[in-house]
Design an enzyme around this catalytic site. Structure first.
Site, PDB file in Angstrom:
ATOM      1  N   ASN A  84       0.952  -0.918  -0.091  1.00 54.83           N
ATOM      2  CA  ASN A  84      -0.025   0.036  -0.054  1.00 54.83           C
ATOM      3  C   ASN A  84       0.748   1.822  -0.232  1.00 54.83           C
ATOM      4  O   ASN A  84       1.560   1.070  -0.233  1.00 54.83           O
ATOM      5  CB  ASN A  84      -0.949  -0.046   0.661  1.00 54.83           C
ATOM      6  CG  ASN A  84      -1.769   0.436   1.202  1.00 54.83           C
ATOM      7  OD1 ASN A  84      -1.953   1.677   0.439  1.00 54.83           O
ATOM      8  ND2 ASN A  84      -3.431   0.070   1.266  1.00 54.83           N
ATOM      9  N   HIS A 114      23.063  -2.080  11.138  1.00 54.90           N
ATOM     10  CA  HIS A 114      24.723  -1.293  11.238  1.00 54.90           C
ATOM     11  C   HIS A 114      25.418  -2.051  12.890  1.00 54.90           C
ATOM     12  O   HIS A 114      25.103  -2.740  13.559  1.00 54.90           O
ATOM     13  CB  HIS A 114      24.172   0.274  12.002  1.00 54.90           C
ATOM     14  CG  HIS A 114      23.081   0.822   9.924  1.00 54.90           C
ATOM     15  ND1 HIS A 114      23.661   1.229   9.644  1.00 54.90           N
ATOM     16  CD2 HIS A 114      22.013   0.748  10.124  1.00 54.90           C
ATOM     17  CE1 HIS A 114      23.035   1.780   9.028  1.00 54.90           C
ATOM     18  NE2 HIS A 114      21.436   1.400   9.465  1.00 54.90           N
ATOM     19  N   GLY A 141      -0.575  -1.397   8.708  1.00 52.64           N
ATOM     20  CA  GLY A 141      -0.420   0.197   8.410  1.00 52.64           C
ATOM     21  C   GLY A 141       0.737   0.450   9.443  1.00 52.64           C
ATOM     22  O   GLY A 141       0.041   0.557  10.824  1.00 52.64           O
ATOM     23  N   THR A 164      10.418  -7.894  15.677  1.00 52.04           N
ATOM     24  CA  THR A 164      11.944  -7.697  16.367  1.00 52.04           C
ATOM     25  C   THR A 164      12.381  -9.027  16.198  1.00 52.04           C
ATOM     26  O   THR A 164      13.669  -9.417  16.160  1.00 52.04           O
ATOM     27  CB  THR A 164      12.594  -7.307  17.243  1.00 52.04           C
ATOM     28  OG1 THR A 164      11.383  -7.868  18.483  1.00 52.04           O
ATOM     29  CG2 THR A 164      12.019  -5.942  18.096  1.00 52.04           C
ATOM     30  N   LYS A 165      11.709  -9.851  15.556  1.00 50.04           N
ATOM     31  CA  LYS A 165      11.922 -11.758  16.269  1.00 50.04           C
ATOM     32  C   LYS A 165      10.747 -12.450  14.683  1.00 50.04           C
ATOM     33  O   LYS A 165       9.807 -11.706  14.625  1.00 50.04           O
ATOM     34  CB  LYS A 165      11.440 -12.112  17.318  1.00 50.04           C
ATOM     35  CG  LYS A 165      12.016 -12.039  18.830  1.00 50.04           C
ATOM     36  CD  LYS A 165      12.270 -12.532  19.217  1.00 50.04           C
ATOM     37  CE  LYS A 165      11.624 -11.562  21.187  1.00 50.04           C
ATOM     38  NZ  LYS A 165      11.738 -12.461  22.137  1.00 50.04           N
ATOM     39  N   ARG A 179       4.373  -8.874  19.478  1.00 48.00           N
ATOM     40  CA  ARG A 179       4.441  -9.956  20.481  1.00 48.00           C
ATOM     41  C   ARG A 179       2.725 -10.746  20.743  1.00 48.00           C
ATOM     42  O   ARG A 179       2.139 -10.767  19.827  1.00 48.00           O
ATOM     43  CB  ARG A 179       4.176  -9.857  21.751  1.00 48.00           C
ATOM     44  CG  ARG A 179       2.965  -8.347  22.496  1.00 48.00           C
ATOM     45  CD  ARG A 179       2.839  -8.318  24.526  1.00 48.00           C
ATOM     46  NE  ARG A 179       2.185  -7.861  24.092  1.00 48.00           N
ATOM     47  CZ  ARG A 179       1.741  -6.812  23.998  1.00 48.00           C
ATOM     48  NH1 ARG A 179       2.140  -6.007  23.100  1.00 48.00           N
ATOM     49  NH2 ARG A 179       0.905  -6.096  24.660  1.00 48.00           N
TER      50      ARG A 179
END
Length: 185
Positions: A84, A114, A141, A164-165, A179
């Site tokens: 989108n 990084h 979104g 993050t996982k 989560r």
């Protein structure tokens, strides 16, 4: 001698400000600019110039305007994949988006990891970690998907989540960090 681009492709540490890499980005930026400025009725699902630079993009895949991309060659879209308005894909690594997956507005997908050493980070040393998003996924979104993450088939990621996982197939995740709240039955 291995080039910075070869190191990037291999997932090794590399310098992201390299003349060869800059040239690729500039070509992609120009194609993305044309995609974003084309009238939707003339652009089609993906502007032809942009489609030609992508790793894979079937005719049924669609990318809305105000899109941003770095390399193109690392983005692989499945049948009927939909990105989108306002999506950002920083594809220094391979990004796979499966068939019929819907990516909401303003979603950001990052591959650049990084360096943790501040001296090396200051020298623009990074590595590219792949992101894999399965088939039939819905990403709400404003979500951010971090480097190295896989999201399994049929998963739902709530709007504004920071993934993050890895997300298992069929899971529903929300929040920062994302989560699991329920599994699909």
């Amino acid at each position: 001698m291995t080039s910075e681009r070869d190191k990037m492709r291999a997932g090794d540490w590399y310098c992201c400000m390299d003349p060869e890499i800059d040239a690729i980005r500039m070509r992609v930026f120009d194609a993305v600019h044309r995609h974003n400025l084309a009238l939707p009725s003339e652009r089609g699902n993906i502007h032809p110039e942009l489609r030609a630079l992508l790793g894979a993009a079937p005719e049924s895949a669609r990318i809305e305007g105000q899109f941003h991309l770095l390399y193109g060659e690392n983005l692989f879209l499945g049948e009927e994949a939909f990105l989108n308005v306002g999506c950002v894909v920083l594809d220094s690594g391979r990004v796979e988006i499966g068939a019929r997956t819907m990516i909401g507005p303003q979603v950001q997908i990052y591959c650049a990891d990084h360096h943790r050493d501040p001296v090396l980070r200051g020298q623009l040393i990074e590595r590219a970690l792949p992101v894999t998003i399965g088939a039939d996924v819905w990403i709400g979104g404003g979500t951010i998907v971090l480097p190295g993450v896989s999201i399994g088939d049929g998963a739902i990621v709530g709007a504004g989540a920071v993934v993050t996982k890895d997300v298992v197939p069929g899971a529903r995740v929300v929040g920062n960090p994302a989560r699991q709240v329920t599994a699909r039955r």
